[in-house]
Design an enzyme around this catalytic site. Structure first.
Site, PDB file in Angstrom:
ATOM      1  CD  GLN A 109      20.835  89.631  53.824  1.00 33.03           C
ATOM      2  OE1 GLN A 109      21.843  89.436  54.367  1.00 33.03           O
ATOM      3  NE2 GLN A 109      20.950  90.978  53.039  1.00 33.03           N
ATOM      4  CG  MET A 165      27.970  93.565  56.244  1.00 35.56           C
ATOM      5  SD  MET A 165      28.253  91.974  56.916  1.00 35.56           S
ATOM      6  CE  MET A 165      28.675  91.020  55.412  1.00 35.56           C
ATOM      7  CE  LYS A 178      25.660  89.127  45.121  1.00 33.26           C
ATOM      8  NZ  LYS A 178      26.039  88.903  46.296  1.00 33.26           N
ATOM      9  CG  ASP A 179      22.644  89.083  49.371  1.00 32.74           C
ATOM     10  OD1 ASP A 179      23.563  88.162  49.778  1.00 32.74           O
ATOM     11  OD2 ASP A 179      22.960  90.297  48.990  1.00 32.74           O
ATOM     12  CB  SER A 200      29.678  90.437  45.379  1.00 32.81           C
ATOM     13  OG  SER A 200      29.984  89.946  46.730  1.00 32.81           O
ATOM     14  CB  SER A 201      31.814  93.532  49.761  1.00 36.46           C
ATOM     15  OG  SER A 201      30.789  94.244  49.787  1.00 36.46           O
ATOM     16  CD  GLN A 244      25.821  89.366  58.430  1.00 39.45           C
ATOM     17  OE1 GLN A 244      25.216  90.182  59.074  1.00 39.45           O
ATOM     18  NE2 GLN A 244      25.805  89.154  57.071  1.00 39.45           N
ATOM     19  N   GLY A 304      26.424  98.649  43.419  1.00 41.03           N
ATOM     20  CA  GLY A 304      25.196  97.913  43.952  1.00 41.03           C
ATOM     21  C   GLY A 304      24.484  98.400  45.268  1.00 41.03           C
ATOM     22  CG  HIS A 305      26.715  98.455  48.848  1.00 40.56           C
ATOM     23  ND1 HIS A 305      27.936  97.947  48.703  1.00 40.56           N
ATOM     24  CD2 HIS A 305      26.243  97.398  49.870  1.00 40.56           C
ATOM     25  CE1 HIS A 305      28.312  96.638  49.300  1.00 40.56           C
ATOM     26  NE2 HIS A 305      27.336  96.386  49.902  1.00 40.56           N
TER      27      HIS A 305
HETATM   28  P1  AMP Z   1      26.365  93.606  51.880  1.00 45.90           P
HETATM   29  O1  AMP Z   1      27.190  94.948  52.327  1.00 45.90           O
HETATM   30  O2  AMP Z   1      27.012  92.761  50.972  1.00 45.90           O
HETATM   31  O3  AMP Z   1      25.889  92.932  53.210  1.00 45.90           O
HETATM   32  O4  AMP Z   1      25.150  94.167  51.179  1.00 45.90           O
HETATM   33  C1  AMP Z   1      24.405  95.269  51.648  1.00 45.90           C
HETATM   34  C2  AMP Z   1      23.009  95.117  50.982  1.00 45.90           C
HETATM   35  O5  AMP Z   1      23.575  95.663  49.511  1.00 45.90           O
HETATM   36  C3  AMP Z   1      22.411  93.927  50.885  1.00 45.90           C
HETATM   37  O6  AMP Z   1      20.933  94.235  50.984  1.00 45.90           O
HETATM   38  C4  AMP Z   1      22.800  93.329  49.552  1.00 45.90           C
HETATM   39  O7  AMP Z   1      21.442  92.685  49.056  1.00 45.90           O
HETATM   40  C5  AMP Z   1      22.716  94.599  48.760  1.00 45.90           C
HETATM   41  N1  AMP Z   1      23.638  94.173  47.331  1.00 45.90           N
HETATM   42  C6  AMP Z   1      24.771  93.538  47.463  1.00 45.90           C
HETATM   43  N2  AMP Z   1      25.337  93.760  46.368  1.00 45.90           N
HETATM   44  C7  AMP Z   1      24.288  94.152  45.349  1.00 45.90           C
HETATM   45  C8  AMP Z   1      24.332  94.148  44.145  1.00 45.90           C
HETATM   46  N3  AMP Z   1      25.030  93.794  43.166  1.00 45.90           N
HETATM   47  N4  AMP Z   1      23.154  94.962  43.602  1.00 45.90           N
HETATM   48  C9  AMP Z   1      22.152  95.370  44.406  1.00 45.90           C
HETATM   49  N5  AMP Z   1      22.136  95.267  45.618  1.00 45.90           N
HETATM   50  C10 AMP Z   1      23.248  94.604  46.232  1.00 45.90           C
END
Ligand code: AMP
Length: 280
Positions: free
Chosen positions: A153, A30, A149-150, A185-186, A61, A36-37
């Site tokens: 999900q 997102m 992390k999720d 985290s974002s 969501q 992390g991404h």
């Molecule tokens: P999001 O943009 O928050 O929806 O996350 C997109 C993807 O990045 C999802 O699969 C998350 O689980 C993963 N993600 C988010 N934060 C982390 C992190 N700190 N380490 C690894 N993957 C992450």
């Protein structure tokens, strides 16, 4: 990097790549990208010849209008990060492209979406399943990458991919953390000054709970200790800490009850909601 906002040009680009023997990795996000991404992106680049990152803030969501409104939007810097990381393709559709009309499809994952995040965020996982199904059908990846992390999900998407026979490989990538342990985290972008320091209570709670559970402390006492740790600041609040079997998310009372137990935590720093987890 090739940037697509529309579905058909992306599909024909990828069809051509596929015909030439390339494998395609998908990293759905997102936006408000962080390391992390980028760890997901690196995994995809190692295992595929073409990596597609999607950036789409999926309204279905979000069960909280203010969370959706305040979700960080940083597309320009995201594009620079992706270019520096040698991402091949960015798909960044708008709402009209992803939802031409109001969606009526709902997903129900039984037990998997009733516990933890599911009980505090009704409809959240249905929205996640809907948008990732659309992305899977558009991109037709060979591999897709999600963060540990999720974990809930990931478990739900694994069920979706299996039951709907999407037929590609799903990968869970280890959580990337700041040096003090805070999971990237974002939503961390919304933490200011002292809030950022205080956000480590969730990681502290997980570390402490893990040690106590391995020492055979009763779960109820462990949960009470975690609540004290998390709520030592007036700004931080525990929503839940659960010990579950990571494969089916069923609650367990001690670490011997599952092959791979996981502790999942959620809570708030003021109005910013954060989640984290840790395998035992
Ligand atoms: P999001 O943009 O928050 O929806 O996350 C997109 C993807 O990045 C999802 O699969 C998350 O689980 C993963 N993600 C988010 N934060 C982390 C992190 N700190 N380490 C690894 N993957 C992450």
């Amino acid at each position: 990097m090739h940037i697509f906002k529309d579905v058909e040009p992306l599909k024909s680009f990828l069809k051509d790549k596929r015909l030439k023997g390339n494998t395609i990795g998908l990293v759905p996000t997102m936006g408000a990208l962080h390391d992390g991404h980028l760890a997901l992106l690196r995994s995809s680049k190692q295992q595929n010849s073409v990596t597609v990152c999607s950036i789409y803030i999926n309204p279905t969501q979000f069960n909280n209008a203010s969370d959706l409104e305040k979700y960080p939007r940083t597309l320009d810097s995201d594009i620079s990060l992706l270019e520096n990381a040698s991402c091949d393709v960015l798909f960044c559709p708008d709402n009209h492209t992803m939802y031409e009309e109001k969606s009526i499809v709902q997903f129900d994952f039984g037990y998997l979406d009733k516990v933890m995040e599911g009980s505090f965020r009704p409809g959240h996982f249905s929205g996640v399943a809907l948008v990732v199904s659309k992305l899977f059908n558009i991109v037709l990846p060979d591999n897709a990458y999600f963060g540990q992390k999720d974990w809930q999900q990931y478990t739900i998407i694994r069920q979706l991919v299996k039951e709907l026979k999407f037929g590609f490989n799903l990968h869970a990538v280890t959580t990337t953390r700041e040096s003090d342990g805070l999971a990237l985290s974002s939503r961390n972008k919304r933490l200011e000054g002292a809030q950022r320091q205080k956000a480590i209570v969730f990681y502290e709670g997980l570390i402490t709970a893990k040690a106590l559970l391995i020492d055979r402390e009763p779960l109820s006492e462990v949960k009470a200790t975690v609540k004290r740790i998390v709520e030592k600041h007036p700004e931080t609040r525990l929503e839940y800490i659960e010990l579950v079997d990571s494969q089916n998310l069923k609650g367990i009372y001690n670490v011997d009850e599952a092959d791979q137990p996981i502790l999942c935590i959620a809570g708030y720093v003021d109005e910013v909601r954060l989640i984290d987890n840790m395998f035992l």
